[in-house]
Design a protein around this motif. Structure first.
Motif, mmCIF file in Angstrom:
data_model
loop_
_atom_site.group_PDB
_atom_site.id
_atom_site.type_symbol
_atom_site.label_atom_id
_atom_site.label_comp_id
_atom_site.label_asym_id
_atom_site.label_seq_id
_atom_site.Cartn_x
_atom_site.Cartn_y
_atom_site.Cartn_z
ATOM 1 N N SER A 147 3.677 -17.097 -7.402
ATOM 2 C CA SER A 147 4.035 -16.214 -8.508
ATOM 3 C C SER A 147 3.456 -14.829 -8.250
ATOM 4 N N LEU A 148 4.078 -13.836 -8.861
ATOM 5 C CA LEU A 148 3.550 -12.473 -8.749
ATOM 6 C C LEU A 148 2.166 -12.333 -9.368
ATOM 7 N N TYR A 149 1.776 -13.294 -10.211
ATOM 8 C CA TYR A 149 0.447 -13.230 -10.818
ATOM 9 C C TYR A 149 -0.668 -13.254 -9.769
ATOM 10 N N TRP A 150 -0.381 -13.834 -8.595
ATOM 11 C CA TRP A 150 -1.388 -13.860 -7.538
ATOM 12 C C TRP A 150 -1.666 -12.463 -6.984
ATOM 13 N N GLY A 151 -0.833 -11.510 -7.308
ATOM 14 C CA GLY A 151 -1.061 -10.140 -6.863
ATOM 15 C C GLY A 151 -1.938 -9.331 -7.802
ATOM 16 N N ILE A 152 -2.351 -9.936 -8.930
ATOM 17 C CA ILE A 152 -3.155 -9.201 -9.911
ATOM 18 C C ILE A 152 -4.474 -8.680 -9.324
ATOM 19 N N LEU A 180 -6.478 -1.659 -6.604
ATOM 20 C CA LEU A 180 -5.815 -0.353 -6.566
ATOM 21 C C LEU A 180 -6.115 0.454 -7.829
ATOM 22 N N LEU A 181 -6.050 -0.189 -8.988
ATOM 23 C CA LEU A 181 -6.322 0.516 -10.238
ATOM 24 C C LEU A 181 -7.791 0.923 -10.331
ATOM 25 N N SER A 182 -8.685 0.096 -9.798
ATOM 26 C CA SER A 182 -10.097 0.452 -9.798
ATOM 27 C C SER A 182 -10.340 1.690 -8.951
ATOM 28 N N ILE A 183 -9.714 1.735 -7.770
ATOM 29 C CA ILE A 183 -9.845 2.899 -6.893
ATOM 30 C C ILE A 183 -9.282 4.145 -7.574
ATOM 31 N N ALA A 184 -8.201 3.947 -8.340
ATOM 32 C CA ALA A 184 -7.542 5.082 -8.976
ATOM 33 C C ALA A 184 -8.272 5.562 -10.220
ATOM 34 N N PHE A 187 0.984 2.399 -0.834
ATOM 35 C CA PHE A 187 0.129 1.676 -1.771
ATOM 36 C C PHE A 187 -0.404 0.366 -1.193
ATOM 37 N N LEU A 188 0.262 -0.174 -0.186
ATOM 38 C CA LEU A 188 -0.262 -1.309 0.556
ATOM 39 C C LEU A 188 -0.767 -0.767 1.890
ATOM 40 N N ILE A 237 -5.165 5.423 -0.102
ATOM 41 C CA ILE A 237 -5.286 4.105 0.515
ATOM 42 C C ILE A 237 -4.130 3.796 1.450
ATOM 43 N N GLY A 238 -3.204 4.729 1.648
ATOM 44 C CA GLY A 238 -2.060 4.480 2.516
ATOM 45 C C GLY A 238 -2.450 4.305 3.973
ATOM 46 N N ASN A 239 -3.530 4.969 4.391
ATOM 47 C CA ASN A 239 -4.013 4.862 5.766
ATOM 48 C C ASN A 239 -5.524 5.039 5.737
#
Length: 466
Positions: A28-33, A39-43, A376-377, A421-423
């Protein structure tokens, strides 16, 4: 030693088998949380909780890692957890961080000093040189070599942020698009069978066009800010000798050795492999990683301490990158697995966008999707996912699907500049600039610069090539 550890592990967990792989079709996409949480913490944390983030960002990253690891172990069992993490750390993160460590250490032992005055002419020249070097010695090597001289040259100017941002655009990203040595995605393609000179020939024009546009735009912006400066001295107060000097020249040879190590692992494919906790470590890659670590130690031993002091060299930038990216490498695994599942995964809508109703690739969409996800990844695994999605066959991609491979290559390399975070070099440059008291924009502040400047360039490239 490894053999004995494995024997103990098998005795403790007799039903443990290292066969198996994470099936993205069942996720499930929930595993990507947790990954999105990082990412949100870094932002957001540097903006909303700057003191907490500055002192405890490593702990925050590990909280998100645990929020992935504990439910994953409970749901899928210890077998798949160990396999997943060992594969990510041993096969991907450790080679990644050892290469960055070697380039960071060696380039930090090279000192360029003299009366470098941060005029628009000098700045654009340094950016152009860095852009060329990026494809020869890698984006990380070129960035670490030139960022400190560039900062010192502009240390009397009030307006410095734009200089660092364009440096990230050109030297840390777009400049690495010419050869497989330049950027990790292209090196992965090289390991998968993409010819070295195919990359040079097909990426030359896109790199030239985008670099030329950005250098011209930078010169105009820098000239505008330079005219607004009122405290520029004709002499740089930092050096005692105004002659341009290059110190730590032995490290130039070590940079060549690093390039040789990377090429070695690409051309020498050994059949000998070591299996560790489900991860497969080839002899050629092990030799490369050991040599990179040895080069790091040699640089530390042969470089004068005074050179590193003048360079204001310390380990904080590489430690910051290591802490952030170890969390990213672990928590990104389910996201990439879902993407690899293609039509069977929860991100099937994305894969459907890159194929028309005749089953032919839509190159324009490959360019934008590979690029935006690379922003973003991590851009290297994103390249690999779309490489496999397109065909997975280097011979076919270099001939009948050459436009598709070009789209994947351009997107993954160029759009790594869209976020910090792109590179990996992006974050290192930001960290070094911050240590030199340059107030760099936060995650979203940087994106205002990158999207407003780079998106028009990318739209132009899309119109020209796809």
């Amino acid at each position: 030693m490894t053999r004995y550890l494995l024997a103990v592990f098998v005795m403790l967990f007799p039903h443990f088998s290292f066969a198996g792989e994470l099936n993205g079709a069942t996720l499930s996409l929930y595993w990507g949380i947790p990954f999105v949480g990082i990412l949100l913490s870094i932002a957001l944390c540097p903006l909303c909780l700057p003191n907490l983030w500055h002192h405890h960002f490593g702990k925050i990253i590990w909280v998100w890692v645990l929020l992935f690891v504990i439910p994953f172990a409970h749901h899928f069992g210890l077998l798949l957890l160990v396999y997943t993490i060992s594969h990510s750390i041993l096969e991907e993160f450790i080679p990644f961080i050892l290469l960055l460590l070697a380039l960071f250490t060696v380039s930090g032992g090279i000192l360029i000093k003299g009366n470098l005055q941060g005029t628009p002419k000098l700045n654009v020249t340094l950016l152009a040189i860095g852009t060329l070097l990026a494809s020869i010695m890698g984006t990380t090597g070129a960035a670490m070599l030139l960022i400190r001289p560039l900062i010192r040259a502009n240390d009397q100017r009030r307006h410095q942020v734009h200089v660092v941002i364009f440096f990230i655009f050109l030297v840390a990203n777009i400049g690495g698009g010419l050869t497989p040595l330049g950027d990790p995605p292209l090196f992965i393609g090289f390991l998968k069978g993409v010819d070295f000179f195919w990359t040079v020939g097909h990426m030359l024009l896109p790199v030239f066009i985008s670099s030329a546009i950005l250098l011209i735009l930078f010169y105009a912006i820098d000239s505008y800010y330079y005219r607004r400066e009122d405290n520029i001295s004709v002499e740089d107060p930092t050096p005692t000798d105004n002659r341009l000097q290059l110190k730590g020249k032995i490290n130039l040879l070590l940079l060549v050795a690093i390039i040789g190590c990377v090429l070695l692992s690409g051309f020498w494919q050994s059949s000998l492999e070591l299996k560790v906790l489900g991860a497969t470590l080839s002899l050629s890659n092990l030799v490369r990683d050991l040599l990179l670590f040895a080069i790091t130690l040699i640089s530390l031993c042969v470089t004068s301490k005074s050179i590193r002091v003048e360079n204001q060299f310390n380990w904080e930038p590489i430690l910051e990158v290591a802490k952030l990216f170890v969390g990213i490498f672990i928590t990104i695994v389910p996201v990439l697995a879902i993407l690899r599942a293609g039509q069977q995964g929860d991100l099937a809508s994305i894969t459907e966008l890159v194929t028309d109703h005749h089953g032919e690739p839509i190159n324009l969409m490959y360019f934008w999707l590979t690029g935006l996800l690379s922003g973003f990844l991590d851009n290297a695994p994103t390249y690999l996912v779309f490489f496999n999605l397109a065909a997975g066959d280097a011979g076919l991609l270099m001939t009948e699907l050459a436009k598709t491979l070009l789209a994947i290559s351009m997107g993954s390399v160029f759009m790594g500049a869209l976020t910090y975070i792109g590179n990996a070099p992006n974050f290192m440059i930001k960290s070094i600039a911050t240590q030199h008291h340059i107030v760099m924009p936060g995650f979203f502040g940087y994106m205002k610069w990158s999207f407003s400047i780079l998106l028009p360039v990318f739209i132009l490239l899309a119109l020209i090539f796809f």
